[in-house]
Write a protein that holds these residues in place. Structure first.
Motif, PDB file in Angstrom:
ATOM      1  N   ALA A  71       0.831  -1.208   0.000  1.00 23.37           N
ATOM      2  CA  ALA A  71       0.000   0.000   0.000  1.00 23.37           C
ATOM      3  C   ALA A  71       0.862   1.253   0.000  1.00 23.37           C
ATOM      4  O   ALA A  71       0.566   2.234  -0.710  1.00 23.37           O
ATOM      5  N   ALA A  72       1.947   1.244   0.786  1.00 24.02           N
ATOM      6  CA  ALA A  72       2.846   2.398   0.825  1.00 24.02           C
ATOM      7  C   ALA A  72       3.509   2.608  -0.528  1.00 24.02           C
ATOM      8  O   ALA A  72       3.629   3.748  -1.012  1.00 24.02           O
ATOM      9  N   LEU A  73       3.930   1.515  -1.147  1.00 28.21           N
ATOM     10  CA  LEU A  73       4.541   1.610  -2.474  1.00 28.21           C
ATOM     11  C   LEU A  73       3.557   2.167  -3.486  1.00 28.21           C
ATOM     12  O   LEU A  73       3.892   3.067  -4.281  1.00 28.21           O
ATOM     13  N   GLY A  74       2.322   1.672  -3.468  1.00 28.75           N
ATOM     14  CA  GLY A  74       1.311   2.154  -4.416  1.00 28.75           C
ATOM     15  C   GLY A  74       0.976   3.613  -4.216  1.00 28.75           C
ATOM     16  O   GLY A  74       0.832   4.369  -5.185  1.00 28.75           O
ATOM     17  N   ALA A  75       0.862   4.033  -2.962  1.00 28.97           N
ATOM     18  CA  ALA A  75       0.536   5.435  -2.697  1.00 28.97           C
ATOM     19  C   ALA A  75       1.633   6.355  -3.189  1.00 28.97           C
ATOM     20  O   ALA A  75       1.368   7.409  -3.803  1.00 28.97           O
ATOM     21  N   GLN A  76       2.891   5.973  -2.944  1.00 32.67           N
ATOM     22  CA  GLN A  76       3.997   6.821  -3.405  1.00 32.67           C
ATOM     23  C   GLN A  76       4.106   6.790  -4.922  1.00 32.67           C
ATOM     24  O   GLN A  76       4.400   7.812  -5.560  1.00 32.67           O
ATOM     25  N   LEU A  77       3.857   5.641  -5.496  1.00 37.08           N
ATOM     26  CA  LEU A  77       3.933   5.508  -6.953  1.00 37.08           C
ATOM     27  C   LEU A  77       2.935   6.428  -7.640  1.00 37.08           C
ATOM     28  O   LEU A  77       3.208   6.988  -8.705  1.00 37.08           O
ATOM     29  N   SER A  78       1.790   6.632  -7.031  1.00 35.80           N
ATOM     30  CA  SER A  78       0.755   7.445  -7.656  1.00 35.80           C
ATOM     31  C   SER A  78       1.024   8.944  -7.534  1.00 35.80           C
ATOM     32  O   SER A  78       0.434   9.741  -8.271  1.00 35.80           O
ATOM     33  N   SER A  79       1.923   9.337  -6.618  1.00 39.39           N
ATOM     34  CA  SER A  79       2.147  10.772  -6.429  1.00 39.39           C
ATOM     35  C   SER A  79       3.499  11.245  -6.937  1.00 39.39           C
ATOM     36  O   SER A  79       3.592  12.298  -7.588  1.00 39.39           O
ATOM     37  N   MET A  80       4.576  10.493  -6.666  1.00 43.11           N
ATOM     38  CA  MET A  80       5.909  10.916  -7.099  1.00 43.11           C
ATOM     39  C   MET A  80       6.830   9.703  -7.091  1.00 43.11           C
ATOM     40  O   MET A  80       7.504   9.419  -6.102  1.00 43.11           O
ATOM     41  N   PRO A  81       6.903   8.979  -8.189  1.00 43.71           N
ATOM     42  CA  PRO A  81       7.734   7.775  -8.217  1.00 43.71           C
ATOM     43  C   PRO A  81       9.218   8.068  -8.025  1.00 43.71           C
ATOM     44  O   PRO A  81       9.903   7.349  -7.307  1.00 43.71           O
ATOM     45  N   HIS A  82       9.703   9.126  -8.686  1.00 43.69           N
ATOM     46  CA  HIS A  82      11.138   9.383  -8.575  1.00 43.69           C
ATOM     47  C   HIS A  82      11.470  10.843  -8.812  1.00 43.69           C
ATOM     48  O   HIS A  82      10.948  11.479  -9.733  1.00 43.69           O
ATOM     49  N   VAL A  83      12.340  11.357  -7.961  1.00 41.82           N
ATOM     50  CA  VAL A  83      13.091  12.596  -8.204  1.00 41.82           C
ATOM     51  C   VAL A  83      14.478  12.366  -7.636  1.00 41.82           C
ATOM     52  O   VAL A  83      14.663  11.553  -6.733  1.00 41.82           O
ATOM     53  N   SER A  84      15.465  13.059  -8.169  1.00 43.54           N
ATOM     54  CA  SER A  84      16.806  12.922  -7.614  1.00 43.54           C
ATOM     55  C   SER A  84      16.871  13.663  -6.285  1.00 43.54           C
ATOM     56  O   SER A  84      16.067  14.549  -5.998  1.00 43.54           O
ATOM     57  N   LEU A  85      17.852  13.298  -5.470  1.00 39.53           N
ATOM     58  CA  LEU A  85      18.031  13.927  -4.170  1.00 39.53           C
ATOM     59  C   LEU A  85      19.089  15.031  -4.219  1.00 39.53           C
ATOM     60  O   LEU A  85      19.441  15.592  -3.189  1.00 39.53           O
ATOM     61  N   PRO A 313      12.081   8.374  -3.666  1.00 38.77           N
ATOM     62  CA  PRO A 313      10.852   8.423  -2.858  1.00 38.77           C
ATOM     63  C   PRO A 313      10.197   7.070  -2.643  1.00 38.77           C
ATOM     64  O   PRO A 313       9.666   6.805  -1.557  1.00 38.77           O
ATOM     65  N   LEU A 314      10.218   6.201  -3.656  1.00 36.95           N
ATOM     66  CA  LEU A 314       9.588   4.888  -3.499  1.00 36.95           C
ATOM     67  C   LEU A 314      10.269   4.098  -2.390  1.00 36.95           C
ATOM     68  O   LEU A 314       9.620   3.570  -1.479  1.00 36.95           O
ATOM     69  N   GLY A 315      11.596   3.996  -2.469  1.00 33.54           N
ATOM     70  CA  GLY A 315      12.322   3.232  -1.474  1.00 33.54           C
ATOM     71  C   GLY A 315      12.210   3.823  -0.086  1.00 33.54           C
ATOM     72  O   GLY A 315      12.048   3.106   0.908  1.00 33.54           O
ATOM     73  N   ALA A 316      12.299   5.154  -0.003  1.00 30.64           N
ATOM     74  CA  ALA A 316      12.225   5.812   1.299  1.00 30.64           C
ATOM     75  C   ALA A 316      10.851   5.610   1.943  1.00 30.64           C
ATOM     76  O   ALA A 316      10.748   5.360   3.148  1.00 30.64           O
ATOM     77  N   ARG A 317       9.806   5.716   1.140  1.00 32.54           N
ATOM     78  CA  ARG A 317       8.458   5.546   1.686  1.00 32.54           C
ATOM     79  C   ARG A 317       8.223   4.119   2.165  1.00 32.54           C
ATOM     80  O   ARG A 317       7.629   3.893   3.232  1.00 32.54           O
TER      81      ARG A 317
END
Length: 429
Positions: A71-85, A313-317
């Protein structure tokens, strides 16, 4: 051609497998062909299930499809899958940093990377650069144990004490002193380690250790007091101690961090595998404030290192949710009875024919088959095949047969797994 046959044909034509002698694989191996995983089980294309006895190389600490992680992965995937840090902040990385720092008192800074190897690479580079620009540039050597495994990137390869892994690159790796360690006990190894630190303190940047258990060496365990001794001597001479919790962290040894059992606070702690619950690559290196401050000042003092997906963001979430699940579901507390069950079983396995030694620590159980030692020994492969026929996926290390199941494995699955190990060792003897 069946579906299974087509997959195997394509696989053997195109895929180069990790840690696999490919000539034998292509000509002889009839591999598992998996299509899904759930809980502590793997399912092949023919519908048969196998208990995942090593949690998919030690990372699926909460099983394969924990609903909260998905669920956490899906929620993050729907809002911001990736940005650089790089110069960007985002909530998952910031909140995870706070949570990891709270879990690891004394190490308030977090540097993200991709996997266990890169978390070690970060620690090595931080150690070297810190001393280079903070008055001790002659400190360029590392100390590790024989049998150690700290990853496969070139820097981490230098630390590796498994000779067959390190040998092809021996002429180009960092300078590392490897301290011999006997399978029968580690007391003399740590005595030698302390002497080396005393004698070569001016050249050593860091000592790097797997806490309490050397995984790839064959699940070889040692007393927490020895880790404490290593911390004492490194503190005495102001040398960094790097603790590699990539395998041992997230409850595998019975405490959240294995080093807790030695009351040790390292200068750097490396973590991955369980950090993201086995869902995707993610890693972190936890760092003391002193080391962080050693990179402040002029621009040339900065740590110029980073990967495209570090701190993604995916991994961190997902990692943040892993920490919450550990707390909300009392994972460590519930694993204690399972660990006792593993310990009892492996004590019993010591009486099986062909078994020379057994041991258990937390959610780890291991036995050695009598005969030669070493990663390339093949008696363990016979046990692997017997277990596969009975519905369990083991991956022996040479002649060491071990289990490291998910911490939340169902009691019935754990009982079945232990029965399968016993039956398979008997059948292969």
């Amino acid at each position: 051609m069946t579906r299974r046959e087509r997959i195997v044909e394509l696989d053997k034509r195109h895929v180069w497998h990790p840690y696999t002698p490919m000539q034998a694989y292509v000509s002889e191996t009839n591999p598992l062909v998996l299509e899904r995983a759930s809980g502590s089980r793997l399912f092949d294309v023919d519908g048969r299930s196998y208990i995942d006895a090593n949690a998919s190389w030690w990372c699926a600490v909460l099983g394969h499809d924990h609903p909260r992680l998905l669920a956490a992965l899906g929620a993050q995937l729907s809002s911001m899958p990736h940005v650089s840090l790089g110069g960007i902040a985002h909530e998952p990385a910031a909140e995870l940093g706070r949570a990891l720092a709270a879990q690891t008192p004394g190490l308030p800074r977090v540097f993200y990377s991709d996997d266990g190897s890169t978390s070690i690479e970060v620690a090595l580079k931080l150690s070297l650069q810190y001393w280079q620009q903070n008055g001790r540039p002659e400190r360029t050597r590392f100390v590790a144990l024989e049998g150690a495994f700290h990853g496969e990137t070139l820097g981490a390869t230098a630390l590796g004490g498994v000779e067959v892994f390190r040998r092809p690159f021996a002429s180009v790796v960092l300078d590392c002193v490897h301290v011999a360690a006997e399978p029968s006990g580690y007391d003399s190894a740590f005595e030698r380690l302390c002497r080396i630190v005393e004698q070569e303190r001016d050249q050593i940047a860091a000592v790097v250790l797997e806490p309490l258990v050397q995984g790839a060496a064959g699940m070889r365990t040692y007393d927490p007091a020895l880790l404490r001794a290593a911390r004492d001597v490194t503190q005495k001479h102001d040398i960094f101690l790097v603790i590699d919790e990539v395998f041992t962290g997230f409850g595998r040894t019975g405490t959240f961090w294995a080093a807790e059992q030695a009351s040790v606070t390292a200068d750097l702690v490396c973590t991955s595998k369980g950090l993201s619950g086995g869902l995707l690559p993610f890693a972190a290196t936890l760092v003391s404030e002193r080391i962080f401050e050693g990179f402040l000042g002029a621009a040339e003092r900065a740590f110029y290192y980073g990967h495209t997906f570090c701190g993604n963001p995916l991994g961190a979430r997902v990692a943040l949710e892993v920490l919450r699940v550990f707390e909300d579901e009392a994972i460590l507390e519930k694993a204690r009875d399972k660990a006792l069950q593993i310990a009892r079983a492996f004590r019993r396995f010591a009486e099986l024919p062909g078994v020379s030694r057994t041991r258990a620590l937390g959610m780890i159980g291991a036995l050695d088959l009598a005969g030669a030692e070493g990663y390339l020994e093949r008696r363990g492969q016979r046990v692997y095949l017997e277990a596969l026929r009975r519905g369990a996926y083991l991956r022996p290390i040479g002649n060491t047969v071990y289990i490291t199941p998910p911490l939340n494995i169902a009691d019935a699955d754990l009982s079945e797994l232990l029965d399968i190990v016993e039956e398979s060792v008997k059948a292969a003897s």
